[in-house]
Structure formats: structure tokens, C-alpha cells
Design a protein around this motif. Structure first.
Motif, PDB file in Angstrom:
ATOM      1  N   CYS A 122       0.846  -1.199   0.000  1.00 25.79           N
ATOM      2  CA  CYS A 122       0.000   0.000   0.000  1.00 25.79           C
ATOM      3  C   CYS A 122       0.877   1.243   0.000  1.00 25.79           C
ATOM      4  N   ASP A 125      -0.070   5.241  -0.570  1.00 25.05           N
ATOM      5  CA  ASP A 125      -0.691   5.918  -1.718  1.00 25.05           C
ATOM      6  C   ASP A 125      -1.266   4.944  -2.740  1.00 25.05           C
ATOM      7  N   LYS A 126      -1.372   3.677  -2.372  1.00 26.98           N
ATOM      8  CA  LYS A 126      -1.979   2.700  -3.291  1.00 26.98           C
ATOM      9  C   LYS A 126      -3.016   1.887  -2.507  1.00 26.98           C
ATOM     10  N   LEU A 213      -6.050   5.938  -8.679  1.00 26.41           N
ATOM     11  CA  LEU A 213      -5.120   5.402  -7.673  1.00 26.41           C
ATOM     12  C   LEU A 213      -4.688   4.009  -8.115  1.00 26.41           C
ATOM     13  N   SER A 214      -3.410   3.665  -7.944  1.00 22.49           N
ATOM     14  CA  SER A 214      -3.070   2.305  -8.372  1.00 22.49           C
ATOM     15  C   SER A 214      -3.581   1.283  -7.373  1.00 22.49           C
ATOM     16  N   VAL A 216      -2.968  -2.503  -6.297  1.00 25.01           N
ATOM     17  CA  VAL A 216      -1.948  -3.549  -6.432  1.00 25.01           C
ATOM     18  C   VAL A 216      -2.399  -4.791  -5.667  1.00 25.01           C
TER      19      VAL A 216
END
Ligand code: UD1
Ligand code: MG
Length: 464
Positions: A122, A125-126, A213-214, A216
Motif C-alpha cells: 500500500c 498511496d496505493k 489510484l493504483s 496492487v
């Protein structure tokens, strides 16, 4: 960066068909939720929030007593309107920055390293999801990716999925890590327009994606970490898998388990070298076995220490409870022996079949081989305690101690009425009820004198 952990534990667990809240059902002797909190406790989080609902009082009091020192916060979710609704309840206690890690109370075997990897993925920012590929993904939320297979577009719940989406094997495990500020905004926008009429936490994924926002995905090292429990059958399956992992760890250390499939550890087991454990043994709490200890089949051992070379024969029950129980070097215990809290046995002590020992110390070489009770007693070295003898330690109101000196010989079927003391080298005649102290070195007998009547006739049957 600050870390908040939210553990969802409000669900009913309908398929358990139990009055007990699902997260309190036990795996390896501890409630499932206890495993999760024990693991997250190692992550150095700034706060740990447990969402309770079904059976909340029971769940909260169980966790407060199990984790008296951990600063746990409890937030209630009543009624339970879905996983998104559950996390919404935690919003008021979450800070406005940092990372929030969301875990499930019914997925007990998550590793700290996997949870940490999710937090690291995370990075603040993910949005990081814990996913896994399953050959049978039925029932799980599917991870929908773009055509390239790189970008995560969203999670679709099984019940809402199209046939094409149901063919996806990558599933959401129920665990995610998100930037807290963003998570709060997404949660405020959830709705329940779906097949189950619930507020889905999983809908935040599409929101994150739409905001650029990415998203993942991280994977656990082992499938067992993400297996959730919904039914007694799944609980039993996870129990066996967990026991197998523990058995293998012990075997790697050199412990010889006769059959790793018939071994149960509900706590911590420390073993020296060349320990043999036969089939169907259960170890609970904290148990320590010294070098060359042998444990026979069907023994149950809880909170006890067994020193080097001791042999515990089959069907022995040792329970130290809070006081502990200890067995000295080279002692022989059982078969069918029972050691209770406060049993402290010295070197070479022999405790045979149907002998019960409670809150008693037996010095080196003492023996009680058959059918006997020793409660609240201090037994000296090399004492021989006869078959059928007991310490009468309870007068109906209070417990009293029995002190037996070194080299005392207690015959069979004696009753030692405590408080009482038998001096060194005393001999107690079989069948005696001893209510006064017996002097050292003498024979003490307390029973009716034997008489034989010469010329006595047996009654004859009257013939009519
Ligand atoms: C959830 C996920 C699904 C995922 C699966 C993994 C959603 C919408 N779906 O589905 O994508 O594949 O977990 O196991 O999140 N709970 C509450 N309050 C509620 C509802 C649930 O606290 O109102 C708790 C439950 O106690 C449980 C956890 O949340 O610990 C998951 O709930 P569950 O109903 O099992 O979700 P799934 O339908 O399995
Ligand atoms: Mg579930």
C-alpha cells in the motif's frame, strides 16, 4: 506512517449453526479471533480496532481477558449490513492519515509477514489487495483485471458475477490495506444495490481505480493463511492443516512423531533432543519435554515440564493448570496415571496405574505404583507408597497436608488422615487408618487385631 488495523468480527456465522459467535470457535485451542489479534499485535500498529456485532459482549470480554495489555478498541456494528458497513463503523476512531489494514476475524492463520507485505504494498498511496488463485473460486469475490491483465479494475462478488467473471480464478481473500483518508471518503459513498443488498467493502476497489489510484495485489506465501472458516467442516479442515504445519516444524527439530496426522498441539511445545511421541497425544498450554523423553500413546499433557529421560506411559493425563506440574529426570509415569496441578515429582519417581497426585511433592526415588491418591502431601526420598493408600486431605471444610519422611514404607490400603506426619524410616502396616503422627523408624499399625477362633463352625443350610 501511522498504521491502523481493523478486524471484522461482527458476522453471525450462520453456517456454524452454533449459539457461540463464529470468531470464538477454537482453532488449536484458541478462539480464531485470538489468533488474528495475536498476529497483528506484532505489527506495531498505532491502533487495533475490532468490529463486533453478533455476540458482541461475549467476543469483547473474551478478547479483553486474552489481551489485557494490548490497547484494543471495540466498535459495534448493529445490525450487520455487510463488510463495507462494518468498516464504516470504525471511521470515527480512525485518524485522517496513514494506512488502514483490514483483516477478517474468521481467517485465523494469516502470517504477520504477509500482513506486513500488504501494508508495504500500500505504501500510503496505493490500494493493496491480498489475492490468491484458487482452482475452485466458488463463493469468493473475483479480481477483475483489464485486458492486459496488469491493472485491477475491481472486485465482483460471486453472486453478482457474470459466467465469464465466475471463470476467473484469482480471488479476493478479504484482506486489504488502504490510505486511511481515501478509504474514509470511499466508505461514505458505498451503496447496497447488489445481489445481497449489502454494503460491500469490495466496491472501494472500483472507486480507487476510477480516481486513478493504483490498485496492487499481494499474495500470501501459503494458501492456509487465507482460508476462512464458515462451517464446522472448514474449521476441522483448517485445524488439521494447522496441526500438520506444527507437526512438521517439530519433526524438523528432530522430534519423532509416530504419526504427524495423529498429533495435536494447542499451545507451545518445547522439546529437547531424541524425544519420541506416540500417536494420539494432545499437548495444551506450555509444555516442555527434556532430552530423550518418551510419551506413550493417548496422553493428554497440559502446562507441564517433563525432565530428561522420563517415560510417560500410554493413557496418562497430566494437567498443571495454572500451578504447573513437573516430572523429574528418568521418572516413570503411567499407564493410566493422573498428575494434577502442583504435582512435583523428583528424579526416578514411579507413578503407576490409577494413581492420582495433586499439589504434592515427591522427592527422588519415591514410588506409588498402584491405585493410590496423594493430595497436599510432601513425600520424602525413596518412599514406597502402597497400593490403595490415600491421603485424606479434606476434613469437609479445609485441606490439610501430609508429610512423609524419607524411606517411609506405607503398606497397602492405608488412610493417612491429614494433618499428619510420618517420621523418616517409619513403616505403616497395611490397612491402617493413621490419625496421629507416626514416629521415625518404627512400625505403626492402626487396625483391629487379627484373631482366629478355634472350633468355630460355619453355619449349615437348614434342610426342611
Ligand atoms: C468477503 C468478500 C469477498 C471475499 C471473501 C473472502 C465482501 C463484500 N466480500 O465475502 O470478496 O472473497 O470475503 O473470504 O467483502 N462481517 C462483519 N459485518 C458484516 C458482514 C461481515 O463484520 O456486516 C465480517 C464477518 O464476520 C467476516 C468478514 O466480515 O469476518 C467477511 O464476511 P463474510 O460475510 O464472510 O464475507 P464473504 O461473503 O465471505
Ligand atoms: Mg466469508
Amino acid at each position: 506512517m501511522s498504521l491502523s488495523i481493523v478486524i471484522m468480527a461482527a458476522g453471525k456465522g450462520t453456517r456454524m449453526k452454533s449459539s457461540r459467535p463464529k470468531v470464538l470457535h477454537k482453532l488449536a485451542g484458541r478462539p480464531m479471533l485470538d489468533h488474528v489479534i495475536g498476529t497483528t499485535g506484532t505489527l506495531q500498529a498505532d491502533r487495533q480496532v475490532v468490529i463486533t456485532g453478533h455476540g458482541a459482549d461475549m467476543v469483547e470480554s473474551a478478547m479483553k481477558s486474552a489481551f489485557a495489555e494490548a490497547p484494543l478498541e471495540f466498535v459495534r456494528q448493529e445490525p450487520q449490513l455487510g463488510t463495507g458497513h462494518a468498516v464504516q463503523q470504525a471511521v470515527p476512531v480512525l485518524p485522517d492519515d496513514g494506512i488502514t489494514l483490514i483483516l477478517n476475524g474468521d481467517t485465523p492463520l494469516i502470517h504477520a509477514s504477509t500482513a506486513q507485505a500488504l501494508v508495504d504494498a500500500c505504501g500510503g498511496d496505493k490500494l493493496a489487495l491480498l489475492t490468491i488463485n484458487l482452482t475452485d473460486p466458488t463463493g469468493y469475490g473475483r479480481i477483475v483485471r483489464d485486458d492486459t491483465g496488469v491493472k485491477v479494475l475491481g472486485i465482483v462478488e460471486h453472486k453478482d458475477a457474470t459466467p465469464e467473471q465466475r471463470a476467473i480464478n484469482e480471488v479476493y481473500t478479504g484482506m486489504m490495506a488502504a490510505p486511511t483518508a481515501r478509504l474514509k471518503q470511499w466508505l461514505a459513498r458505498l451503496d447496497n444495490k447488489n445481489a445481497q443488498g449489502e454494503y460491500y467493502l469490495t466496491d472501494v476497489v472500483a472507486m480507487a481505480q476510477a480516481e486513478g489510484l493504483s490498485v496492487v495485489a499481494a499474495q500470501p506465501r501459503d494458501e492456509v493463511e487465507v482460508l476462512g472458516v464458515n462451517s464446522p467442516a472448514q474449521l476441522a479442515d483448517l485445524e488439521r492443516r494447522f496441526q500438520r504445519v506444527q507437526a512438521e516444524r517439530l519433526m524438523e527439530q528432530g522430534v519423532r512423531l509416530a504419526d504427524p496426522a495423529r498429533f495435536d498441539l494447542r499451545g507451545t511445545l518445547k522439546c529437547g533432543q531424541d524425544v519420541d511421541i506416540d500417536v494420539n497425544c494432545v499437548f495444551e498450554g506450555q509444555v516442555t519435554l527434556g532430552d530423550e523423553v518418551q510419551i506413550g500413546a493417548n496422553c493428554v499433557i497440559r502446562n507441564a515440564t517433563i525432565a530428561r529421560g522420563a517415560v510417560i506411559h500410554p493413557f496418562t493425563h497430566i494437567d498443571g493448570d495454572t500451578q504447573g506440574a513437573s516430572v523429574g529426570e528418568g521418572a516413570l509415569i503411567g499407564p493410566f496415571a493422573r498428575l494434577r496441578p502442583g504435582a512435583k515429582l523428583g528424579k526416578g519417581v514411579h507413578i503407576g496405574n490409577f494413581v492420582e497426585v495433586k499439589n504434592s511433592t515427591l522427592a527422588d526415588g519415591a514410588k506409588a505404583n498402584h491405585l493410590a491418591y496423594l493430595g497436599d502431601a510432601d513425600v520424602g526420598e525413596r518412599v514406597n507408597y502402597g497400593a490403595g493408600s490415600i491421603t485424606a486431605n479434606y476434613d469437609g471444610a479445609n485441606k490439610h497436608r501430609t508429610v512423609i519422611g524419607n524411606d517411609v514404607h506405607v503398606g497397602s490400603n492405608c488412610v493417612l488422615i491429614a494433618p499428619i506426619s510420618l517420621g523418616d524410616g517409619a513403616t505403616i502396616g497395611g490397612g491402617s487408618t493413621i490419625s496421629k503422627d507416626a514416629p521415625a523408624g518404627q512400625l505403626t499399625v492402626a487396625r483391629a487385631k487379627q484373631v482366629s477362633l478355634n472350633g468355630w463352625q460355619r453355619p449349615q443350610k437348614v434342610k426342611r
